[in-house]
Write a protein that holds these residues in place. Structure first.
Motif, short mmCIF file in Angstrom:
data_model
loop_
_atom_site.label_atom_id
_atom_site.label_comp_id
_atom_site.label_asym_id
_atom_site.label_seq_id
_atom_site.Cartn_x
_atom_site.Cartn_y
_atom_site.Cartn_z
N ARG A 127 0.83 -1.21 0.00
CA ARG A 127 0.00 0.00 0.00
C ARG A 127 0.87 1.26 0.00
NH1 ARG A 127 -4.09 -0.71 4.91
NH2 ARG A 127 -2.18 -1.41 5.96
N ASP A 128 0.30 2.36 -0.52
CA ASP A 128 1.01 3.63 -0.51
C ASP A 128 1.23 4.11 0.92
OD1 ASP A 128 1.02 3.65 -3.27
OD2 ASP A 128 -0.80 4.84 -3.42
N SER A 129 0.25 3.86 1.78
CA SER A 129 0.34 4.22 3.19
C SER A 129 -0.71 3.45 3.95
CB SER A 129 0.13 5.72 3.38
OG SER A 129 -1.24 6.05 3.20
N HIS A 132 -4.31 4.29 3.00
CA HIS A 132 -4.84 4.04 1.66
C HIS A 132 -4.89 2.54 1.38
CE1 HIS A 132 -3.30 8.20 1.39
NE2 HIS A 132 -4.31 8.39 0.57
N ASN A 179 -0.76 -0.99 -7.25
CA ASN A 179 0.27 -1.52 -6.35
C ASN A 179 0.61 -2.97 -6.68
OD1 ASN A 179 -1.76 0.14 -4.10
ND2 ASN A 179 0.31 0.86 -4.44
#
Length: 260
Positions: A127-129, A132, A179
């Motif tokens: 994940r990007d963060s 998210h 992703n």
């Protein structure tokens, strides 16, 4: 110049700690688990030297040799979600492409003896963060399979964008910047540009794991039962036919080729 100490010459490093090998030597390919005989032969014939890795530390130790990719092919042994995440994290952090193979089966819920595919896929999607959800790009021409995979991933909090063809996948990838890319092996273009080339052009190939699956054991006549819930998809052993082996090695060669 040879470095010496009080006991004599320093012994050469063990093989797995050697610096990058000459270009005329087989290129290292990190693999887990140990490949079966036919896969090993196919990789060797294509100029790869499989190096088995079991942990993040073992992946890190190979980075000085510039491995072509990390190839996770659970044919000869199962892999846990934790181990898969650790291997993926190490490879992505080092900028090494990741390819995971799988098989898909279809059966009633009671008879499905393999794991839920979403468990594998969510473990692979970086994940990007924490705020998210992971974004998965699914390339599957059979709508019942695409819908079934989408539903099981969305239940686990993963965003999914579906494409029926490799060409459509390129358009969608530009919109969502996935992703993780998941696709039927037979959908991968073998000679023309497609999603892999797009990922490379965007500098994303080394950060976006790729899962390819075979669904040779699924009876097309049974696909409507997926929509009704009578049957479910589960992870099964992938096909080992010569065509599948050839396509996988072709894909590894394409992934492991450095940009000009």
């Amino acid at each position: 110049m040879e470095i010496v100490n009080s006991t004599g010459p320093v012994p050469p490093p063990v093989d797995d700690e050697l610096p990058p090998e000459p270009l005329d030597n087989p290129r290292r390919l990190l693999v887990w688990p140990a490949p079966d005989t036919s896969t090993t032969q196919a990789l060797t014939d294509r100029g790869y030297r499989p190096v088995i890795v079991h942990s993040r530390e073992e992946v890190d130790a190979q980075m000085a040799a510039y491995p072509a990719a990390l190839f996770v092919d659970p044919l000869t042994g199962p892999i846990t979600r934790t181990a898969l995440q650790a291997l993926r994290q190490a490879a992505v952090a080092a900028g090494v492409p990741v390819l995971v193979t799988a098989g898909l089966g279809q059966a009633t819920r009671e008879a499905a003896y393999g794991a839920d595919p979403a468990v594998l896929l969510k473990a692979l999607a970086p994940r990007d963060s924490e705020m998210h959800p992971a974004r998965v790009l699914l390339v599957e021409e059979h709508e019942p399979i695409a819908n079934a995979l989408t539903a099981t991933l969305e239940r686990r909090g993963v965003q999914v964008a579906c494409a029926a063809t490799d060409s459509e996948a390129v358009t969608l990838a530009g919109q969502i910047r996935p992703n993780l890319v998941v696709m039927d092996l037979m959908q991968v273009r073998r000679r023309r540009a497609g999603i892999l080339d797009w990922l490379r052009s965007q500098g994303l190939l080394n950060r976006t794991p790729l899962v390819v699956y075979t669904s040779a054991g699924i009876d097309p006549a049974q696909l409507p039962h997926l929509a009704s819930g009578e049957t479910v998809l589960f992870l099964a052993e992938r096909s080992t036919s010569p065509e599948v082996q050839g396509r996988i090695v072709d894909l590894l060669t394409k992934i492991g080729t450095n940009p000009a």
